[in-house]
Motif scaffolding. Sequence first.
Motif, PDB file in Angstrom:
ATOM      1  N   LYS A 141       5.175  -0.274   3.885  1.00 21.44           N
ATOM      2  CA  LYS A 141       3.805  -0.724   3.514  1.00 21.44           C
ATOM      3  C   LYS A 141       3.219  -1.293   4.854  1.00 21.44           C
ATOM      4  O   LYS A 141       4.031  -2.229   5.444  1.00 21.44           O
ATOM      5  CB  LYS A 141       3.781  -1.803   2.304  1.00 21.44           C
ATOM      6  N   THR A 142       2.080  -1.203   5.098  1.00 19.40           N
ATOM      7  CA  THR A 142       1.385  -1.959   6.126  1.00 19.40           C
ATOM      8  C   THR A 142       0.712  -3.391   5.533  1.00 19.40           C
ATOM      9  O   THR A 142       0.703  -3.351   4.424  1.00 19.40           O
ATOM     10  CB  THR A 142       0.124  -0.969   6.646  1.00 19.40           C
ATOM     11  N   ILE A 143       0.518  -4.211   6.614  1.00 17.71           N
ATOM     12  CA  ILE A 143      -0.028  -5.620   6.072  1.00 17.71           C
ATOM     13  C   ILE A 143      -1.315  -5.370   5.894  1.00 17.71           C
ATOM     14  O   ILE A 143      -1.788  -6.080   4.775  1.00 17.71           O
ATOM     15  CB  ILE A 143      -0.054  -6.365   7.371  1.00 17.71           C
ATOM     16  N   GLU A 144      -1.999  -4.119   5.983  1.00 16.63           N
ATOM     17  CA  GLU A 144      -3.326  -3.858   5.359  1.00 16.63           C
ATOM     18  C   GLU A 144      -3.271  -3.517   3.816  1.00 16.63           C
ATOM     19  O   GLU A 144      -4.245  -3.897   2.928  1.00 16.63           O
ATOM     20  CB  GLU A 144      -4.007  -2.837   6.282  1.00 16.63           C
ATOM     21  N   GLU A 145      -2.244  -2.884   3.585  1.00 16.49           N
ATOM     22  CA  GLU A 145      -1.928  -2.512   2.225  1.00 16.49           C
ATOM     23  C   GLU A 145      -1.670  -3.928   1.197  1.00 16.49           C
ATOM     24  O   GLU A 145      -1.805  -3.768   0.080  1.00 16.49           O
ATOM     25  CB  GLU A 145      -0.932  -1.480   1.948  1.00 16.49           C
ATOM     26  N   LEU A 146      -0.983  -4.806   2.200  1.00 14.97           N
ATOM     27  CA  LEU A 146      -0.422  -5.988   1.168  1.00 14.97           C
ATOM     28  C   LEU A 146      -1.050  -7.094   1.279  1.00 14.97           C
ATOM     29  O   LEU A 146      -0.927  -8.227   0.308  1.00 14.97           O
ATOM     30  CB  LEU A 146       1.097  -6.129   1.861  1.00 14.97           C
ATOM     31  N   ARG A 147      -2.206  -7.086   2.004  1.00 15.46           N
ATOM     32  CA  ARG A 147      -2.808  -8.453   2.351  1.00 15.46           C
ATOM     33  C   ARG A 147      -3.703  -8.747   0.971  1.00 15.46           C
ATOM     34  O   ARG A 147      -3.994  -8.061   0.203  1.00 15.46           O
ATOM     35  CB  ARG A 147      -4.020  -8.012   3.326  1.00 15.46           C
ATOM     36  N   GLY A 148      -3.834 -10.029   0.939  1.00 16.38           N
ATOM     37  CA  GLY A 148      -4.928 -10.586  -0.031  1.00 16.38           C
ATOM     38  C   GLY A 148      -6.067 -10.463   0.327  1.00 16.38           C
ATOM     39  O   GLY A 148      -6.598 -10.554   1.484  1.00 16.38           O
ATOM     40  N   ALA A 149      -7.307 -10.395  -0.551  1.00 18.32           N
ATOM     41  CA  ALA A 149      -8.532 -10.176  -0.392  1.00 18.32           C
ATOM     42  C   ALA A 149      -8.977 -11.585   0.571  1.00 18.32           C
ATOM     43  O   ALA A 149      -9.976 -11.233   1.515  1.00 18.32           O
ATOM     44  CB  ALA A 149      -9.317 -10.037  -1.550  1.00 18.32           C
ATOM     45  N   ASN A 150      -8.859 -12.667   0.222  1.00 18.35           N
ATOM     46  CA  ASN A 150      -9.215 -14.001   0.446  1.00 18.35           C
ATOM     47  C   ASN A 150      -8.302 -14.733   1.816  1.00 18.35           C
ATOM     48  O   ASN A 150      -8.698 -15.207   2.432  1.00 18.35           O
ATOM     49  CB  ASN A 150      -9.375 -14.884  -0.261  1.00 18.35           C
ATOM     50  N   ALA A 151      -7.017 -14.402   1.332  1.00 18.44           N
ATOM     51  CA  ALA A 151      -5.838 -14.881   2.543  1.00 18.44           C
ATOM     52  C   ALA A 151      -4.599 -14.272   2.106  1.00 18.44           C
ATOM     53  O   ALA A 151      -4.370 -13.626   1.087  1.00 18.44           O
ATOM     54  CB  ALA A 151      -5.756 -16.392   2.161  1.00 18.44           C
ATOM     55  N   THR A 152      -3.536 -14.323   3.180  1.00 20.72           N
ATOM     56  CA  THR A 152      -2.454 -13.867   3.013  1.00 20.72           C
ATOM     57  C   THR A 152      -1.563 -14.673   3.961  1.00 20.72           C
ATOM     58  O   THR A 152      -1.910 -15.306   4.911  1.00 20.72           O
ATOM     59  CB  THR A 152      -2.532 -12.526   3.854  1.00 20.72           C
TER      60      THR A 152
END
Length: 667
Positions: free
Chosen positions: A63-74
Amino acid sequence: MRILFAIVSMVGLALGMSVILAQEKKEQNDPEQNASNQTLSALIKLNKKIENITFVSVTGEKKTIEELRGANATIVAFLNFQCPISNKQTPELTELAEKYKEKKVNIIGVCCDVESPKELANHIQEFKINFPVFYDPEHFVSTQFLADITPQVYVIDSAMTLRYFGRINDQHEDRATRNLIIKNHDLKEALSNVLANKEVLIQYTQPVGCPLDRVKKPLVQDGKVTFYRDVLPILQKNCQECHRPGEAGPFPLLTFKDAYNWAELIQENVISGVMPPWKPTTKSIPLRHDPRMSKQEIETINKWVEGGSAMGNKKDVPPPAKFRSSKEWDDENPPDIILESPGDFHLGPLGEDHYRTIVMPLNNKEELFIRKTQFIPGNPKIVHHSLYFYDGTGMLMDAQKKLGNSTPPANGIGDWGPGYNSGMGLGFIPDPSKVKRNQDNPGSGLGGWVPAVDPITAPPDTAYILPPQCDIFMQMHFHRNGKQEVDRSKLGLWLTKKPPTKFIKSYLVDTTFTIIPAGVKKYKATGSVVLNEDIKLFTFSPHAHRLATESRLYYSLPGSTEKVLLFEIKNWDFNWQQRYYPIEYVALPKGTTIHNEWIFDNSTSNPQNPFHPAKTVFLGENTTDEMGFYIIAGVVDVREKVVPTQMLNYFERLLKAEALKKIFGAK
């Protein structure tokens, strides 16, 4: 002003980095210098966009970080399930994941130092982690972030810009110092600012935990000091009793790989004296169960690590050390009486250590003579230590009925089960006027357990005399490890039918303070007691709470003012309280004065102070109150059946101090 200061600091760090990178190669190869360089390199990444990093799950899914990221923060969190500090702080991440789920904040866990994906999957389940944790054994992800400590967290905003990295909070000043009160929740503060589109004023904090070795050191086969020939015998003698599977140590130290992975941490703890744990100074009289390493052994460990942690020749491997299982009775015969906790005690993952008293009835109609006791922890991973006593008054059983909590919380997470939360004491102040049963033998200690300590046998020709209608209670110190745990410990009693011809007598050596003023860094409290018969001292146990820093026990012979030192601790630790046993009994004649001395630090600079800012602290049972005394025990020739006025007077002092505290409105 704070923003300007942060900008100036960043410029200074950047300039400092250019100077450091220009230094000679010899300096660059120094581990501490490399760590400094890595931190500076990571700081340059602040306020810059994070690359689209790929993570690998325990099942091999990418999984890439783009797929795992939160919409507001990660939040990217680096964890290590063999690191006690990481484990203790993991539940805070679990809480954050649940709390901020609706605010579209995602947490991504990364673990590098586990044996296999299966092991990592087991840890995820054990800790009830509610966010994905990825497997990074080759350190691809940790190298992208330049992570060097676990736990360590990175906060990324909605534009995928790194806004903060460092510690979760300031609970640990260093690996050996744990602050009682968390003053700075750095991760929560940074996340709140990111979600509010505010400036993150403190963008970096120094994490405290276990090293994350992204660059593996070269394997050294041979050297002047090798693991198999020189180091393994030291670990067998001093460490493996606890550091083996199923015992109290957070990781095993049985093999070369075990020790190699933790070499620098072993070196640090051994040189500093943190491990093996032993608080008495060398000025104390010789004591049993002293696990300290010799100067030569410490130097051997140091030279081994400094020389590259050489493996050596397997032909030099000593025979495996043999240890008695902590689950087995240590006697030719099984105990005459086995008292087991009446049910499972459940320990939650969050909060300070838990102190619990579990009371069990003996239902004996006559006196019992106890020659030996042995405690067996149900779960050595969480049982830090235990003290056990007998109570002839019935007051402890009454307290358990009133204060007990056996109902599980709705979510099944927390503390519940047999016994009651008592703090580091009885959990209540006994009223001497209400003692009606066994007034001449109301209760006393039977022993104590810490890891690697043998069961305690009563001195020859003596026994612990338990009165009729007696209860046994275990005071348990539970050490949280970041996940929900269960314990069911037990205590074995060996009886002797032969009445003792000599007797065990205890004395309370108390101090005289009632209050410790706020802000005083070195408050000295003293007290003494005079022995009213000849005694052979065979054990003593100091007791204080969190403000204590030093303690000493002396004696003065009749007619002399000279104080002879018996025992000294110069770095008192509330969490390491135990009984001590001289190798040779100390013969003290009638009229000897026993002195005890305590130093308390009630300043805000004391990391163990329960109050910030500091407050006046009163004598009392609560762990936010303070105490300072010794219980000593020795062999005497005559048994006196009299009411023990010392302990009753002490309880009266506690009641008066509690009343004074209420008058002053202290909590």
